[in-house]
Every structure is written in structure tokens, then in C-alpha cells.
Design a protein around this motif. Sequence first.
Motif, PDB file in Angstrom:
ATOM      1  N   LYS A   1      48.217  52.190  31.596  1.00 28.84           N
ATOM      2  CA  LYS A   1      48.807  53.461  31.168  1.00 28.84           C
ATOM      3  C   LYS A   1      49.658  54.091  32.271  1.00 28.84           C
ATOM      4  CE  LYS A   1      44.876  56.355  32.391  1.00 28.84           C
ATOM      5  NZ  LYS A   1      43.864  57.262  31.973  1.00 28.84           N
ATOM      6  N   GLU A   2      49.477  53.652  33.525  1.00 28.47           N
ATOM      7  CA  GLU A   2      50.216  54.209  34.658  1.00 28.47           C
ATOM      8  C   GLU A   2      51.113  53.196  35.356  1.00 28.47           C
ATOM      9  OE1 GLU A   2      47.370  55.756  37.413  1.00 28.47           O
ATOM     10  OE2 GLU A   2      46.339  56.938  35.901  1.00 28.47           O
ATOM     11  N   ASN A   3      50.877  51.906  35.137  1.00 27.76           N
ATOM     12  CA  ASN A   3      51.524  50.864  35.934  1.00 27.76           C
ATOM     13  C   ASN A   3      51.884  49.652  35.088  1.00 27.76           C
ATOM     14  OD1 ASN A   3      50.774  51.812  38.894  1.00 27.76           O
ATOM     15  ND2 ASN A   3      48.932  52.054  37.658  1.00 27.76           N
ATOM     16  N   ASN A   4      52.710  48.797  35.656  1.00 25.37           N
ATOM     17  CA  ASN A   4      52.913  47.460  35.105  1.00 25.37           C
ATOM     18  C   ASN A   4      51.829  46.601  35.756  1.00 25.37           C
ATOM     19  OD1 ASN A   4      53.640  44.855  34.468  1.00 25.37           O
ATOM     20  ND2 ASN A   4      55.831  45.217  34.713  1.00 25.37           N
ATOM     21  N   THR A   5      50.658  46.652  35.168  1.00 28.94           N
ATOM     22  CA  THR A   5      49.471  46.033  35.750  1.00 28.94           C
ATOM     23  C   THR A   5      49.655  44.533  35.943  1.00 28.94           C
ATOM     24  OG1 THR A   5      48.138  47.753  34.724  1.00 28.94           O
ATOM     25  CG2 THR A   5      46.969  45.808  35.501  1.00 28.94           C
ATOM     26  N   ARG A   6      50.255  43.878  34.993  1.00 32.06           N
ATOM     27  CA  ARG A   6      50.436  42.422  35.094  1.00 32.06           C
ATOM     28  C   ARG A   6      51.328  42.064  36.281  1.00 32.06           C
ATOM     29  NH1 ARG A   6      48.761  37.511  32.671  1.00 32.06           N
ATOM     30  NH2 ARG A   6      49.934  36.007  33.879  1.00 32.06           N
ATOM     31  N   ALA A   7      52.431  42.781  36.452  1.00 26.97           N
ATOM     32  CA  ALA A   7      53.326  42.512  37.574  1.00 26.97           C
ATOM     33  C   ALA A   7      52.616  42.792  38.902  1.00 26.97           C
ATOM     34  CB  ALA A   7      54.595  43.344  37.456  1.00 26.97           C
TER      35      ALA A   7
ATOM     36  N   VAL B   1      50.066  40.508  43.772  1.00 26.93           N
ATOM     37  CA  VAL B   1      48.906  40.415  44.667  1.00 26.93           C
ATOM     38  C   VAL B   1      48.397  38.978  44.719  1.00 26.93           C
ATOM     39  CG1 VAL B   1      46.483  41.101  44.960  1.00 26.93           C
ATOM     40  CG2 VAL B   1      48.217  42.834  44.466  1.00 26.93           C
ATOM     41  N   ALA B   2      48.281  38.340  43.575  1.00 33.06           N
ATOM     42  CA  ALA B   2      47.801  36.957  43.529  1.00 33.06           C
ATOM     43  C   ALA B   2      48.733  36.031  44.314  1.00 33.06           C
ATOM     44  CB  ALA B   2      47.683  36.497  42.079  1.00 33.06           C
ATOM     45  N   LYS B   3      50.022  36.205  44.128  1.00 32.82           N
ATOM     46  CA  LYS B   3      50.993  35.367  44.850  1.00 32.82           C
ATOM     47  C   LYS B   3      50.870  35.577  46.352  1.00 32.82           C
ATOM     48  CE  LYS B   3      55.893  34.335  45.252  1.00 32.82           C
ATOM     49  NZ  LYS B   3      57.246  34.694  44.854  1.00 32.82           N
ATOM     50  N   GLN B   4      50.779  36.830  46.783  1.00 37.13           N
ATOM     51  CA  GLN B   4      50.664  37.133  48.209  1.00 37.13           C
ATOM     52  C   GLN B   4      49.375  36.545  48.802  1.00 37.13           C
ATOM     53  OE1 GLN B   4      52.872  38.517  50.277  1.00 37.13           O
ATOM     54  NE2 GLN B   4      51.486  38.418  52.013  1.00 37.13           N
TER      55      GLN B   4
ATOM     56  N   THR C   1      47.865  33.943  47.610  1.00 35.06           N
ATOM     57  CA  THR C   1      47.830  32.539  47.186  1.00 35.06           C
ATOM     58  C   THR C   1      46.551  32.235  46.395  1.00 35.06           C
ATOM     59  OG1 THR C   1      46.930  31.695  49.287  1.00 35.06           O
ATOM     60  CG2 THR C   1      49.342  31.765  49.074  1.00 35.06           C
ATOM     61  N   LYS C   2      46.303  33.094  45.424  1.00 31.81           N
ATOM     62  CA  LYS C   2      45.161  32.961  44.517  1.00 31.81           C
ATOM     63  C   LYS C   2      45.673  32.954  43.084  1.00 31.81           C
ATOM     64  CE  LYS C   2      41.822  33.736  47.639  1.00 31.81           C
ATOM     65  NZ  LYS C   2      40.844  32.757  47.985  1.00 31.81           N
ATOM     66  N   GLU C   3      44.833  32.502  42.173  1.00 27.19           N
ATOM     67  CA  GLU C   3      45.111  32.577  40.746  1.00 27.19           C
ATOM     68  C   GLU C   3      44.525  33.881  40.218  1.00 27.19           C
ATOM     69  OE1 GLU C   3      46.917  30.350  39.006  1.00 27.19           O
ATOM     70  OE2 GLU C   3      47.231  29.246  40.871  1.00 27.19           O
ATOM     71  N   LEU C   4      45.150  34.439  39.176  1.00 27.59           N
ATOM     72  CA  LEU C   4      44.665  35.705  38.616  1.00 27.59           C
ATOM     73  C   LEU C   4      43.205  35.643  38.189  1.00 27.59           C
ATOM     74  CD1 LEU C   4      47.623  37.085  36.502  1.00 27.59           C
ATOM     75  CD2 LEU C   4      46.720  37.954  38.649  1.00 27.59           C
ATOM     76  N   GLY C   5      42.775  34.540  37.616  1.00 31.38           N
ATOM     77  CA  GLY C   5      41.411  34.419  37.137  1.00 31.38           C
ATOM     78  C   GLY C   5      40.447  33.847  38.155  1.00 31.38           C
ATOM     79  N   GLU C   6      40.913  33.650  39.376  1.00 28.13           N
ATOM     80  CA  GLU C   6      40.073  33.066  40.422  1.00 28.13           C
ATOM     81  C   GLU C   6      39.132  34.119  41.000  1.00 28.13           C
ATOM     82  OE1 GLU C   6      40.739  30.826  44.725  1.00 28.13           O
ATOM     83  OE2 GLU C   6      42.428  31.075  43.360  1.00 28.13           O
ATOM     84  N   PRO C   7      37.838  33.829  41.031  1.00 25.81           N
ATOM     85  CA  PRO C   7      36.899  34.795  41.611  1.00 25.81           C
ATOM     86  C   PRO C   7      37.134  34.975  43.107  1.00 25.81           C
ATOM     87  CG  PRO C   7      35.747  33.114  40.351  1.00 25.81           C
ATOM     88  CD  PRO C   7      37.168  32.658  40.492  1.00 25.81           C
ATOM     89  N   ILE C   8      37.004  36.198  43.561  1.00 23.52           N
ATOM     90  CA  ILE C   8      37.041  36.497  44.993  1.00 23.52           C
ATOM     91  C   ILE C   8      35.810  37.323  45.319  1.00 23.52           C
ATOM     92  CG2 ILE C   8      39.567  36.401  45.140  1.00 23.52           C
ATOM     93  CD1 ILE C   8      39.523  39.504  45.332  1.00 23.52           C
ATOM     94  N   SER C   9      35.455  37.347  46.590  1.00 23.83           N
ATOM     95  CA  SER C   9      34.299  38.128  47.011  1.00 23.83           C
ATOM     96  C   SER C   9      34.702  39.048  48.148  1.00 23.83           C
ATOM     97  CB  SER C   9      33.168  37.204  47.467  1.00 23.83           C
ATOM     98  OG  SER C   9      32.086  37.981  47.937  1.00 23.83           O
ATOM     99  N   VAL C  10      34.527  40.337  47.928  1.00 22.48           N
ATOM    100  CA  VAL C  10      34.768  41.319  48.999  1.00 22.48           C
ATOM    101  C   VAL C  10      33.498  42.093  49.322  1.00 22.48           C
ATOM    102  CG1 VAL C  10      37.230  41.527  48.476  1.00 22.48           C
ATOM    103  CG2 VAL C  10      35.625  43.126  47.433  1.00 22.48           C
TER     104      VAL C  10
ATOM    105  N   SER D   1      47.780  42.720  50.549  1.00 31.36           N
ATOM    106  CA  SER D   1      48.573  42.394  49.362  1.00 31.36           C
ATOM    107  C   SER D   1      48.807  43.616  48.481  1.00 31.36           C
ATOM    108  CB  SER D   1      47.885  41.293  48.561  1.00 31.36           C
ATOM    109  OG  SER D   1      47.760  40.127  49.353  1.00 31.36           O
ATOM    110  N   MET D   2      47.796  44.455  48.326  1.00 29.02           N
ATOM    111  CA  MET D   2      47.951  45.676  47.540  1.00 29.02           C
ATOM    112  C   MET D   2      48.861  46.672  48.266  1.00 29.02           C
ATOM    113  SD  MET D   2      44.082  45.959  46.017  1.00 29.02           S
ATOM    114  CE  MET D   2      44.355  47.475  45.097  1.00 29.02           C
ATOM    115  N   HIS D   3      48.791  46.701  49.582  1.00 28.59           N
ATOM    116  CA  HIS D   3      49.692  47.545  50.371  1.00 28.59           C
ATOM    117  C   HIS D   3      51.144  47.138  50.086  1.00 28.59           C
ATOM    118  CE1 HIS D   3      50.980  49.643  54.184  1.00 28.59           C
ATOM    119  NE2 HIS D   3      52.011  48.843  53.962  1.00 28.59           N
ATOM    120  N   LEU D   4      51.414  45.857  50.026  1.00 29.21           N
ATOM    121  CA  LEU D   4      52.762  45.367  49.731  1.00 29.21           C
ATOM    122  C   LEU D   4      53.273  45.946  48.417  1.00 29.21           C
ATOM    123  CD1 LEU D   4      55.222  43.471  50.100  1.00 29.21           C
ATOM    124  CD2 LEU D   4      53.836  41.674  49.037  1.00 29.21           C
ATOM    125  N   VAL D   5      52.434  45.936  47.394  1.00 31.47           N
ATOM    126  CA  VAL D   5      52.845  46.458  46.091  1.00 31.47           C
ATOM    127  C   VAL D   5      52.991  47.975  46.142  1.00 31.47           C
ATOM    128  CG1 VAL D   5      52.225  46.665  43.652  1.00 31.47           C
ATOM    129  CG2 VAL D   5      51.767  44.521  44.871  1.00 31.47           C
TER     130      VAL D   5
END
Length: 144
Positions: free
Chosen positions: A75-81, A86-89, A91-100, A119-123
Amino acid sequence: MPRGLRNNNPLNIRRSKSKWLGEVDSLNGKRDTAFCQFSSLTYGYRACAKLLQTYQIKYKLYVLDKIIGRWAPPKENNTRAYADRVAKQMTKELGEPISVASLLDICKDKATLRALIVSMHLVECGQLPTAHEREAINQALTML
């Protein structure tokens, strides 16, 4: 300078009733009514890290598209883009699990958390973090 950096809130966390460590009511005599303002970049990055960890611990969000979907809702963003970038930066797949974060060790994988924040800072800011901003990220991660 991007709004997030002016506010020492590079990932643009919205104001809420809760107060973050290092959050201030105004910065340099100016109040942003929509987004949090922090006394330093380190506190802004720390809040981002804590929030991203909460997404995993409380909301069980382990894949990038779900994490970004909550962070930057459609509702606020182009979430997919946003998620694609972020995934490209990272080097992960969108559906790939990550652990933080994990319940047993809140700082389980700081390298992944750092990469996600960068990566989120870049966006959010339109550029990769500077050396000064990367140092603030590193300092923030020691505060977890």
C-alpha cells in the motif's frame, strides 16, 4: 541528503507509540511527524536490526519476500521491486530462508543481518552505505 539519513533513520522506521533507544523528538530543531529520528546513525541502525530480528522471532518471517513485504507493504511501496533489489544485492533468492535471529542466540548471524541492512539501505537511500555509515552499522550490531 535522503530523509532517512537526515533523521539518522536510514531504513525509515515509522513513528509509533513505542520509543526506541536513542530516539529523539526532533533533530536539529526539526520534527519529522511520520518517521523516527535518532540521536545518531548507530541508534537508527540498531532499531532497524532489532525490528528485523523481531520479524523472525515474533512473526516467523524467514524469507526475503516476506520480510520485505512487512517492512515495505504494497500500500506504500513497490514491494516486489524493493524485494528484488535486496535479493540481488544479497545474492539471494526471494524465497530463500535467511537467519538474522533465533530465540537461543539473538545475534546468531550478524553477517546476514549486516548484509540485509546494507541492502535495504541501498533501496531506502538510493546508494550503498558510506564507510562512515558502515561503521555505524557495525557499532549498532555490537549493541544487540
